[in-house]
Design an enzyme around this catalytic site. Structure first.
Site, short mmCIF file in Angstrom:
data_model
loop_
_atom_site.label_atom_id
_atom_site.label_comp_id
_atom_site.label_asym_id
_atom_site.label_seq_id
_atom_site.Cartn_x
_atom_site.Cartn_y
_atom_site.Cartn_z
N CYS A 194 0.84 -1.19 0.00
CA CYS A 194 0.00 0.00 0.00
C CYS A 194 0.88 1.25 0.00
CB CYS A 194 -1.00 -0.03 1.15
SG CYS A 194 -2.38 1.13 0.95
N GLU A 249 -2.37 -9.19 2.68
CA GLU A 249 -2.80 -9.84 3.92
C GLU A 249 -4.32 -9.87 4.05
OE1 GLU A 249 -2.59 -5.49 4.93
OE2 GLU A 249 -1.45 -6.90 3.68
N HIS A 292 -3.69 -4.82 -0.49
CA HIS A 292 -3.25 -5.44 0.77
C HIS A 292 -3.25 -6.96 0.60
CE1 HIS A 292 -3.29 -1.91 3.49
NE2 HIS A 292 -4.18 -1.46 2.62
#
Length: 216
Positions: free
Chosen positions: A88, A198, A196
């Site tokens: 990001c 994750e 992102h």
């Protein structure tokens, strides 16, 4: 040896830490995932992950405020040539500069400018938030086994500014949001995602696993 996940007050740290720990277990990766603010840990790490949420200037100054961290990162990336992942705003900091609220220099490892998303179609809201597929631009080993294109896997985005790269060769993938927006950049031992990983389920976990196995 360690994977250093840098804590400078500007990242989705716990989710990133859990995602990295999960894939490390699944692939039998033997190194520790270490959340750190210590420049010496970063300098000696095997891999570094730089997350980031919020405004470009805030993230850049927060990182610079950690004693010795800028120098440790430059040594790690430029001299040791070890694998580096920016997420990001952590990816945006790779740029030459950002113009969010003010003009401020990034690390300059991938030439380009981080500029506001300004859709021509008012139906495209800013920030760009939600799930998108991506289109491949240049192949990269960290994307091995990850299906892209209109029928590909989805990634989770949340950003109001986008990285406009100077060189086409530094683009790995784009996401269509009223036109192509930079989704992934890479150069040498550096890899960065605007989304992102994750939070991106199957795509993100595969990408993190590939990063842990990557030998640039």
């Amino acid at each position: 040896m360690t994977v250093a996940l840098i804590d400078y007050g500007a990242g989705n740290l716990r989710s990133a830490e859990k995602g990295l720990e999960r894939v490390a277990r699944e692939i039998g990766y033997g190194h520790d995932i270490v959340l750190t603010r210590d420049a010496e840990v970063v300098r000696k790490a095997e891999r570094v992950v730089l997350p980031g949420d919020g405004a470009f200037p805030f993230c850049r100054r927060g990182l610079a405020a950690l004693p010795g961290m800028d120098e440790a990162l430059r040594e790690f990336v430029e001299h040791r040539g070890r694998p580096f992942l920016g997420i990001c705003v952590g990816m945006q900091l790779l740029a030459t500069r950002g113009v969010e609220h003010e003009e401020i220099d990034g690390f300059g490892w991938i030439e380009g400018v981080v500029e506001p998303i300004e859709p021509s179609d008012a139906s495209f809201k800013v920030p760009h938030m939600g799930w998108n597929t991506m289109d491949a631009v240049n192949p990269h080993p960290v994307m091995d086994g990850i299906r892209l294109g209109p029928d590909g896997l989805h990634a989770y985005f949340l950003h109001s500014y986008a990285f406009s790269t100077k060189h086409h060769r530094d683009l790995v993938a784009t996401a269509d949001y009223d036109g192509p927006r930079t989704a992934i950049v890479a150069r040498d031992n550096i890899f960065g995602t605007q989304f992102h990983p994750e939070k991106s389920q199957t795509l993100g976990l595969r990408l993190l696993a590939n990063f842990l196995k990557w030998s640039p």
